[in-house]
Design a protein around this motif. Structure first.
Motif, PDB file in Angstrom:
ATOM      1  N   GLY A  48       0.817  -1.209   0.000  1.00 53.32           N
ATOM      2  CA  GLY A  48       0.000   0.000   0.000  1.00 53.32           C
ATOM      3  C   GLY A  48       0.847   1.254   0.000  1.00 53.32           C
ATOM      4  O   GLY A  48       0.514   2.255  -0.661  1.00 53.32           O
ATOM      5  N   LEU A  49       1.967   1.226   0.734  1.00 53.47           N
ATOM      6  CA  LEU A  49       2.879   2.372   0.756  1.00 53.47           C
ATOM      7  C   LEU A  49       3.426   2.646  -0.634  1.00 53.47           C
ATOM      8  O   LEU A  49       3.445   3.798  -1.103  1.00 53.47           O
ATOM      9  CB  LEU A  49       4.025   2.101   1.735  1.00 53.47           C
ATOM     10  CG  LEU A  49       5.166   3.122   1.742  1.00 53.47           C
ATOM     11  CD1 LEU A  49       4.660   4.484   2.193  1.00 53.47           C
ATOM     12  CD2 LEU A  49       6.314   2.640   2.628  1.00 53.47           C
ATOM     13  N   GLY A  50       3.876   1.591  -1.332  1.00 48.14           N
ATOM     14  CA  GLY A  50       4.417   1.769  -2.673  1.00 48.14           C
ATOM     15  C   GLY A  50       3.394   2.334  -3.643  1.00 48.14           C
ATOM     16  O   GLY A  50       3.703   3.230  -4.442  1.00 48.14           O
ATOM     17  N   LEU A  51       2.158   1.832  -3.569  1.00 49.22           N
ATOM     18  CA  LEU A  51       1.102   2.311  -4.455  1.00 49.22           C
ATOM     19  C   LEU A  51       0.831   3.798  -4.219  1.00 49.22           C
ATOM     20  O   LEU A  51       0.728   4.591  -5.165  1.00 49.22           O
ATOM     21  CB  LEU A  51      -0.166   1.494  -4.215  1.00 49.22           C
ATOM     22  CG  LEU A  51      -1.384   1.967  -5.011  1.00 49.22           C
ATOM     23  CD1 LEU A  51      -1.852   0.879  -5.970  1.00 49.22           C
ATOM     24  CD2 LEU A  51      -2.527   2.337  -4.075  1.00 49.22           C
ATOM     25  N   LEU A  52       0.700   4.194  -2.949  1.00 52.93           N
ATOM     26  CA  LEU A  52       0.390   5.588  -2.638  1.00 52.93           C
ATOM     27  C   LEU A  52       1.548   6.522  -2.991  1.00 52.93           C
ATOM     28  O   LEU A  52       1.327   7.661  -3.426  1.00 52.93           O
ATOM     29  CB  LEU A  52       0.036   5.717  -1.154  1.00 52.93           C
ATOM     30  CG  LEU A  52      -1.282   5.035  -0.745  1.00 52.93           C
ATOM     31  CD1 LEU A  52      -1.445   5.037   0.771  1.00 52.93           C
ATOM     32  CD2 LEU A  52      -2.470   5.721  -1.410  1.00 52.93           C
ATOM     33  N   LEU A  53       2.781   6.049  -2.817  1.00 51.99           N
ATOM     34  CA  LEU A  53       3.936   6.847  -3.235  1.00 51.99           C
ATOM     35  C   LEU A  53       3.908   7.082  -4.746  1.00 51.99           C
ATOM     36  O   LEU A  53       4.212   8.187  -5.223  1.00 51.99           O
ATOM     37  CB  LEU A  53       5.230   6.146  -2.837  1.00 51.99           C
ATOM     38  CG  LEU A  53       5.657   6.266  -1.377  1.00 51.99           C
ATOM     39  CD1 LEU A  53       6.831   5.341  -1.084  1.00 51.99           C
ATOM     40  CD2 LEU A  53       6.015   7.716  -1.031  1.00 51.99           C
ATOM     41  N   ALA A  54       3.561   6.042  -5.499  1.00 55.68           N
ATOM     42  CA  ALA A  54       3.495   6.181  -6.959  1.00 55.68           C
ATOM     43  C   ALA A  54       2.428   7.195  -7.360  1.00 55.68           C
ATOM     44  O   ALA A  54       2.640   8.017  -8.262  1.00 55.68           O
ATOM     45  CB  ALA A  54       3.210   4.820  -7.597  1.00 55.68           C
ATOM     46  N   PHE A  55       1.271   7.161  -6.685  1.00 58.29           N
ATOM     47  CA  PHE A  55       0.233   8.137  -6.984  1.00 58.29           C
ATOM     48  C   PHE A  55       0.680   9.543  -6.592  1.00 58.29           C
ATOM     49  O   PHE A  55       0.297  10.529  -7.233  1.00 58.29           O
ATOM     50  CB  PHE A  55      -1.067   7.777  -6.261  1.00 58.29           C
ATOM     51  CG  PHE A  55      -1.972   6.875  -7.052  1.00 58.29           C
ATOM     52  CD1 PHE A  55      -2.822   7.403  -8.012  1.00 58.29           C
ATOM     53  CD2 PHE A  55      -1.977   5.508  -6.845  1.00 58.29           C
ATOM     54  CE1 PHE A  55      -3.658   6.582  -8.751  1.00 58.29           C
ATOM     55  CE2 PHE A  55      -2.802   4.671  -7.573  1.00 58.29           C
ATOM     56  CZ  PHE A  55      -3.647   5.210  -8.536  1.00 58.29           C
ATOM     57  N   SER A  56       1.488   9.651  -5.527  1.00 60.10           N
ATOM     58  CA  SER A  56       1.986  10.963  -5.103  1.00 60.10           C
ATOM     59  C   SER A  56       2.897  11.582  -6.159  1.00 60.10           C
ATOM     60  O   SER A  56       2.910  12.803  -6.356  1.00 60.10           O
ATOM     61  CB  SER A  56       2.748  10.836  -3.775  1.00 60.10           C
ATOM     62  OG  SER A  56       1.919  10.373  -2.741  1.00 60.10           O
ATOM     63  N   PHE A  57       3.671  10.758  -6.851  1.00 55.93           N
ATOM     64  CA  PHE A  57       4.614  11.253  -7.856  1.00 55.93           C
ATOM     65  C   PHE A  57       4.016  11.297  -9.259  1.00 55.93           C
ATOM     66  O   PHE A  57       4.271  12.234 -10.014  1.00 55.93           O
ATOM     67  CB  PHE A  57       5.878  10.376  -7.876  1.00 55.93           C
ATOM     68  CG  PHE A  57       6.783  10.611  -6.713  1.00 55.93           C
ATOM     69  CD1 PHE A  57       7.600  11.734  -6.657  1.00 55.93           C
ATOM     70  CD2 PHE A  57       6.822   9.708  -5.657  1.00 55.93           C
ATOM     71  CE1 PHE A  57       8.440  11.949  -5.571  1.00 55.93           C
ATOM     72  CE2 PHE A  57       7.656   9.907  -4.570  1.00 55.93           C
ATOM     73  CZ  PHE A  57       8.471  11.040  -4.522  1.00 55.93           C
ATOM     74  N   PHE A  58       3.231  10.276  -9.606  1.00 58.20           N
ATOM     75  CA  PHE A  58       2.781  10.136 -10.991  1.00 58.20           C
ATOM     76  C   PHE A  58       1.274  10.201 -11.165  1.00 58.20           C
ATOM     77  O   PHE A  58       0.774  10.091 -12.283  1.00 58.20           O
ATOM     78  CB  PHE A  58       3.290   8.806 -11.569  1.00 58.20           C
ATOM     79  CG  PHE A  58       4.775   8.632 -11.449  1.00 58.20           C
ATOM     80  CD1 PHE A  58       5.638   9.410 -12.211  1.00 58.20           C
ATOM     81  CD2 PHE A  58       5.322   7.717 -10.550  1.00 58.20           C
ATOM     82  CE1 PHE A  58       7.008   9.260 -12.094  1.00 58.20           C
ATOM     83  CE2 PHE A  58       6.690   7.563 -10.431  1.00 58.20           C
ATOM     84  CZ  PHE A  58       7.550   8.341 -11.197  1.00 58.20           C
ATOM     85  N   GLY A  59       0.540  10.373 -10.075  1.00 58.06           N
ATOM     86  CA  GLY A  59      -0.909  10.511 -10.182  1.00 58.06           C
ATOM     87  C   GLY A  59      -1.285  11.863 -10.770  1.00 58.06           C
ATOM     88  O   GLY A  59      -0.424  12.726 -11.001  1.00 58.06           O
TER      89      GLY A  59
END
Length: 472
Positions: free
Chosen positions: A231-242
């Motif tokens: 979940g941390l990895g997914l949310l980090l990705a959305f923070s950068f690339f969302g």
């Protein structure tokens, strides 16, 4: 999307969610006892931090008697109050003595069963007890029914559950022995975003984990569905690339998910971009693989599943493996999610806009065919209830955030609280749930107005509700 209740047969998923919620609410009030047992194990068994033979002697009785009896008592109380708690506990002692394994799953069955039996009996004799005989009937009814339930659980229920437990244990242990344990992520991750994780976690992994911890002082089973890394990895990705809304809300969700342990915060992001479930599965598999390679495990179930719980329940010599498993899962999930987001040209706002349009269409339709008691315009709104699976995670977050928004908008006189779905009080005017829990909410609240959301931090339906409340 905003929903108003219609008569509808609940789906199989909704019923399974309800079962999972019931199991969770038997476990949740007793988590402190599980953690106390885990700390006792981590500290005082021969391989613990401070080996102590005398204190370690508490470990076995606590897992065999204390914890199952607490579960059975809580389950019975949920069905029939204090009388149900007593009946469930009486039945559980038959299970415990008649079995060679810790009877967690058995306790979660016999407790509610005992409560159901005494509830049915009380209903049967309601109004038929002669004056002055109430106490003797109440006491002897529990005594006699409890006696038979205790015998029945000793000879029949206990052996059946033990046999089923052995089958499941053998199947999962074979996955461990052959190195295929990471395949469980194919089940765990989709189940989590559909709010079915509690059925798996509390119903299967917790009992198996406690059994293994009794023998080995730790268990990998506690990590296979609770790892906060994916979940941390997914949310980090959305923070950068969302894009836009998702990018704005993801950083706040990271803090609540990773440190607060409320995994429901990342579910809407997966549901918004269903292909990201592949990232969650990849992250879960890589995390389990890492835990397995390091021979790492926890001493009790981490509830909530935060990094704080993970570190607190990590036994001596396992910190490198546990931390590595969380980090590897986060990195893999981040990479896969980032790739998916980079190749996805659809903006998040398109999903939000679609939801708003559907909401407007359903509201318009509802005005024509449903009774007016479900409309805001002419009805006094004094209580709004946020509801979720256990009533202690995402609903608490949603209620707190919504209260602050009401204060900012200078809207007074509205009580906002959070509950387990089945515990929402009758005086509630509006119930707010995640859209995937709508059918479960219908099971218990057929005549209530229900608003569904996809994002607990910033959802257009909540913003619209505040606007409407402000115009009243």
């Amino acid at each position: 999307m905003e929903n108003v209740i219609k008569a509808k047969t609940p789906s199989f998923r909704a019923r399974i969610q309800a079962v999972g919620g019931f199991l969770t609410n038997m476990v949740l009030p007793n988590i402190g006892a599980f953690i106390a047992w885990g700390l006792l194990t981590a500290l005082f068994i021969p391989s613990g931090w401070f080996p102590n033979e005398n204190l370690a002697s508490i470990v076995d009785p606590a897992i065999k008697y204390l914890l199952p009896l607490l579960l059975a008592s809580t389950g019975g109380r949920m069905v029939a109050g204090q009388r149900g708690a007593v009946m469930g506990t009486i039945g559980a002692i038959g299970l415990i003595v008649g079995s060679d394994i810790p009877m967690f799953l058995g306790a979660m069955i016999i407790g509610p069963l005992g409560g159901w039996l005494i509830k049915k009996f009380d209903k049967l004799i309601d109004g038929k007890i002669p004056a002055g005989f109430e106490m003797i009937v109440n006491n002897f009814s529990i005594g006699i029914l409890g006696f038979f339930l205790m015998i029945f659980s000793f000879y029949f229920i206990g052996p059946v559950i033990e046999a089923a437990n052995n089958v499941v244990s053998s199947a999962i242990k074979s996955l461990v022995d052959t190195g295929y344990l990471p395949l469980l992520s194919l089940i765990n991750e989709p189940a989590k975003v559909l709010f079915l994780n509690n059925v798996i976690d509390q119903g299967i992994y917790y009992p198996l984990g406690m059994q293994e911890t009794l023998e080995a002082g730790k268990s990998i089973y506690f990590t296979v569905a609770s790892n906060p890394g994916p979940g941390l990895g997914l949310l980090l990705a959305f923070s950068f690339f969302g894009k836009k809304a998702a990018k704005r809300t993801a950083p706040g969700a990271i803090i609540i998910h990773f440190f607060g342990g409320i995994h429901e915060l990342y579910f809407p992001y997966v549901l918004m971009k269903p292909l990201t479930i592949l990232a969650m599965i990849a992250g879960g598999m890589s995390g389990i693989t890492t835990f397995y390679l390091f021979d790492a495990g926890l001493v009790a179930g981490p509830s909530p599943g935060s990094i704080i719980s993970y570190l607190a329940l990590t036994p001596k010599g396992n910190f490198l493996g546990i931390i590595s498993g969380v980090i590897v899962a986060a990195v893999v999930s981040f990479i896969v999610t980032a790739i998916i987001l980079k190749f996805d040209k659809k903006t998040d706002e398109e999903d939000f806009t679609s939801s708003i349009e559907k909401s407007k269409a359903m509201k318009s339709e509802g005005k024509q065919i449903l009774n007016p008691s479900n409309e805001l315009s002419n009805t006094k709104i004094s209580k709004i209830s946020f509801a979720c699976d256990a009533g202690a995670g995402s609903s608490a977050l949603g209620a707190t955030t919504f209260r602050k928004r009401l204060q900012k908008a200078n809207i007074d006189g509205i009580e906002v609280k959070h509950y387990r779905i089945e515990d929402v009080p009758e005086d509630t005017d509006i119930i707010v749930v995640h859209k995937d829990l709508l059918e479960r909410a219908r099971l218990s609240h057929k005549n209530k107005r229900i608003i569904t959301i996809e994002n607990y931090i910033e959802d257009p339906n909540l913003l619209k509700l505040i606007d409407e409340l402000g115009k009243r």
